[in-house]
Design a protein around this motif. Structure first.
Motif, PDB file in Angstrom:
ATOM      1  N   ASP A   8       1.069  -1.313  -0.050  1.00 48.93           N
ATOM      2  CA  ASP A   8      -0.033  -0.137  -0.068  1.00 48.93           C
ATOM      3  C   ASP A   8       0.905   1.256  -0.015  1.00 48.93           C
ATOM      4  OD1 ASP A   8      -2.317  -1.365  -0.136  1.00 48.93           O
ATOM      5  OD2 ASP A   8      -3.081  -0.619   1.653  1.00 48.93           O
ATOM      6  N   GLY A  18      -1.325   9.523  -2.879  1.00 48.69           N
ATOM      7  CA  GLY A  18      -1.322   9.074  -1.434  1.00 48.69           C
ATOM      8  C   GLY A  18      -0.554  10.416  -0.731  1.00 48.69           C
ATOM      9  N   CYS A  60      -7.444  13.802   5.620  1.00 48.11           N
ATOM     10  CA  CYS A  60      -7.625  12.438   5.981  1.00 48.11           C
ATOM     11  C   CYS A  60      -8.723  11.718   5.146  1.00 48.11           C
ATOM     12  CB  CYS A  60      -7.640  12.110   7.674  1.00 48.11           C
ATOM     13  SG  CYS A  60      -7.523  10.229   7.854  1.00 48.11           S
ATOM     14  N   SER A  63      -8.583  10.632   1.284  1.00 43.54           N
ATOM     15  CA  SER A  63      -8.195   9.416   0.552  1.00 43.54           C
ATOM     16  C   SER A  63      -8.949   8.094   1.184  1.00 43.54           C
ATOM     17  CB  SER A  63      -6.588   9.570   1.007  1.00 43.54           C
ATOM     18  OG  SER A  63      -6.383   9.606   2.311  1.00 43.54           O
ATOM     19  N   ILE A  67      -9.150   3.152   0.583  1.00 42.68           N
ATOM     20  CA  ILE A  67      -8.558   2.092   1.304  1.00 42.68           C
ATOM     21  C   ILE A  67      -8.980   0.770   0.737  1.00 42.68           C
ATOM     22  CG2 ILE A  67      -8.607   1.218   3.564  1.00 42.68           C
ATOM     23  CD1 ILE A  67      -8.895   3.958   4.841  1.00 42.68           C
ATOM     24  N   LYS A  94      -4.470  -2.511   6.359  1.00 44.15           N
ATOM     25  CA  LYS A  94      -4.856  -1.144   5.413  1.00 44.15           C
ATOM     26  C   LYS A  94      -5.061   0.080   6.080  1.00 44.15           C
ATOM     27  CE  LYS A  94      -6.529  -1.881   1.485  1.00 44.15           C
ATOM     28  NZ  LYS A  94      -5.405  -2.048   0.616  1.00 44.15           N
ATOM     29  N   HIS A  98      -2.756   3.563   5.694  1.00 45.42           N
ATOM     30  CA  HIS A  98      -3.327   4.997   5.510  1.00 45.42           C
ATOM     31  C   HIS A  98      -2.932   5.925   6.589  1.00 45.42           C
ATOM     32  CE1 HIS A  98      -6.795   7.852   5.830  1.00 45.42           C
ATOM     33  NE2 HIS A  98      -6.633   7.649   4.600  1.00 45.42           N
ATOM     34  N   THR A 102      -1.351   9.131   5.470  1.00 48.44           N
ATOM     35  CA  THR A 102      -1.685  10.729   5.708  1.00 48.44           C
ATOM     36  C   THR A 102      -1.463  10.874   7.021  1.00 48.44           C
ATOM     37  OG1 THR A 102      -3.737   9.388   6.405  1.00 48.44           O
ATOM     38  CG2 THR A 102      -3.778  10.086   4.246  1.00 48.44           C
ATOM     39  N   SER A 139      -8.003   7.403  10.923  1.00 46.00           N
ATOM     40  CA  SER A 139      -7.645   6.252  10.029  1.00 46.00           C
ATOM     41  C   SER A 139      -8.609   5.090  10.089  1.00 46.00           C
ATOM     42  CB  SER A 139      -6.272   5.841   9.693  1.00 46.00           C
ATOM     43  OG  SER A 139      -5.413   6.923   9.207  1.00 46.00           O
TER      44      SER A 139
END
Lengths: 216, 205
Positions: A8, A18, A60, A63, A67, A94, A98, A102, A139
């Motif tokens: 990722d 990202g 946040c 994006s 995910i 994941k 993330h 972020t 997240s």
């Protein structure tokens, strides 16, 4: 799980959607505030904690739909769901990726942006601390929203409507912790950390249920 | 015995698609699902893969690899990066062997986005090989592929079955796999009068 996090991160760097997108959005949102409220340094210092936290929250949010959506579209999620890793483990990996993409850059970028908003010197430590322990909650809560809306085409708006109300406790406590004059920043920080830990412990299982229902 | 299914009912949404499916799969066996579009081949494979409610399905070593209509590969990563990722997920170390077996050596540093459909399908097959799973569930593995790529995929399935693996495949093409049998999905199709919707029961007569 480690390979999923690394993949990722690699995808985030490779596709340019990202780190760069999130950080640019955060910078722009925060930099717009002085233009909007004027060059009143006292006012900027007073609203800086809230502005920085809202900026972090919106960046946040930007994006979140990535995910699970991209993995859903190319069949990776189906393959992962039949792999030996449980869905809750996939969700944890994941959401962690993330946060690295972020939450971590936002926490670092908040320091120069705090200077731009005339943030009180004593508040920097609480800003970094509250964002460090609070952004994981953003997240993980976001991952839950993303898991619920994964099968919906253009579900970004629904995702925002689902997730934003759930962000309120973290936002309130996080921003209040940074505000100078707050008598109990350490207690507020502990509460933010408690929300994050609660989310990290339970949300992966909720994500697994949501993903399982969407994969049916 | 690798897989045992007893009286499985499969639904797509609220609708019962196939009912009372019972089958057992032993090592070396290949089951070919046949039937017209909409007869429930994909639905059955998804149930067997555990993507839907899997009551009535018993796997004996819990080792299943599923390949659907999509290959599960990332176009912005290279072939090697994609396969390394799957090797990490399945915790296997046969990556180099698989790359060699499927003639992917020359493509290993290419971005997947630059590959043809057939090459991407080969990559999907490589994921199955990397998984080291005993049971392969494959949904139309040769759709939109030329004869040579199709035969490469069938050879890999054949070899997998010879090595005490098993496969359940939905395909319209005749396979030359020795220990294979055909499962006609129309035998399990739910007839209108069998539908368990109380509002529809007895109507439209």
């Amino acid at each position: 799980m480690k390979s999923l996090i690394l993949r990722d991160l690699r995808l985030a760097v490779r596709s340019g959607g990202g780190f760069a997108l999130t950080l640019s959005f955060f910078l722009i949102v925060v930099m717009m505030v002085p233009f909007g409220v004027g060059a009143n340094l006292d006012l900027l210092a007073r609203i800086a904690p809230g502005v920085l936290w809202i900026g972090a929250l919106l960046s946040c949010l930007l994006s979140l739909d990535r995910i699970f959506q991209l993995d859903w579209e190319d069949g990776t999620l189906e393959a992962l769901a039949t792999s030996p890793i449980p869905l809750s483990g996939i969700a944890t990996a994941k959401a962690t990726a993330h946060w690295i993409i972020t939450g971590l850059p936002i926490t670092i970028a908040a320091i120069p942006l705090g200077y731009l908003l005339n943030l009180e010197t004593e508040a920097y430590i609480w800003l970094v601390a509250s964002l460090s322990v609070g952004t994981p909650a953003l997240s993980f809560i976001g991952a839950f929203g993303a898991a619920i809306t994964v099968g919906i085409k253009r579900g970004g708006l629904l995702l925002s409507l689902l997730v934003l109300p759930l962000y309120i406790p973290t936002l309130m406590l996080g921003a209040q912790c940074v505000t100078i004059g707050s008598e109990t920043p350490i207690k507020l920080l502990a509460l933010v950390a408690a929300i994050s830990l609660f989310c990290i412990a339970l949300i992966p299982f909720a994500c697994a249920i949501a993903l399982r229902a969407n994969l049916k | 015995m690798l897989l045992n299914v007893t009286n499985l009912n499969c639904r797509r949404g609220p609708k019962l698609i196939i009912a009372n499916v019972s089958l057992s799969v032993t090592a070396g066996e290949c089951i070919i699902l046949r039937g017209p579009n909409g007869s429930g081949k994909t639905t059955l494979l998804r149930f067997l893969a555990g993507l839907s409610d899997n009551a009535g399905i018993k796997t004996y070593n819990n080792s299943i690899a599923y390949s659907g209509h999509l290959d599960g590969v990332k176009s912005t990563l290279t072939v090697n990066e994609n396969l390394s990722f799957w090797a990490g997920i399945y915790a296997t170390n046969n990556l180099d062997k698989v790359i060699k077996k499927l003639n992917l050596e020359d493509l290993s540093n290419n971005l997947v986005g630059e590959l043809s459909t057939g090459q991407k399908r080969r990559l999907g097959l490589a994921r199955m090989l990397i998984s080291n799973a005993k049971i392969w569930l494959m949904d139309e593995p040769t759709s939109s592929l030329d004869t040579s790529t199709s035969s490469l995929i069938f050879e890999a399935i054949n070899l997998h079955c010879k090595n005490d693996g098993a496969a359940i495949i939905s395909t319209h093409i005749n396979l030359n796999i020795p220990k294979s049998r055909v499962l006609n999905m129309e035998d399990f199709a739910v007839k209108r009068e069998d539908e368990d919707d109380p509002f529809l029961k007895g109507s439209f007569q």
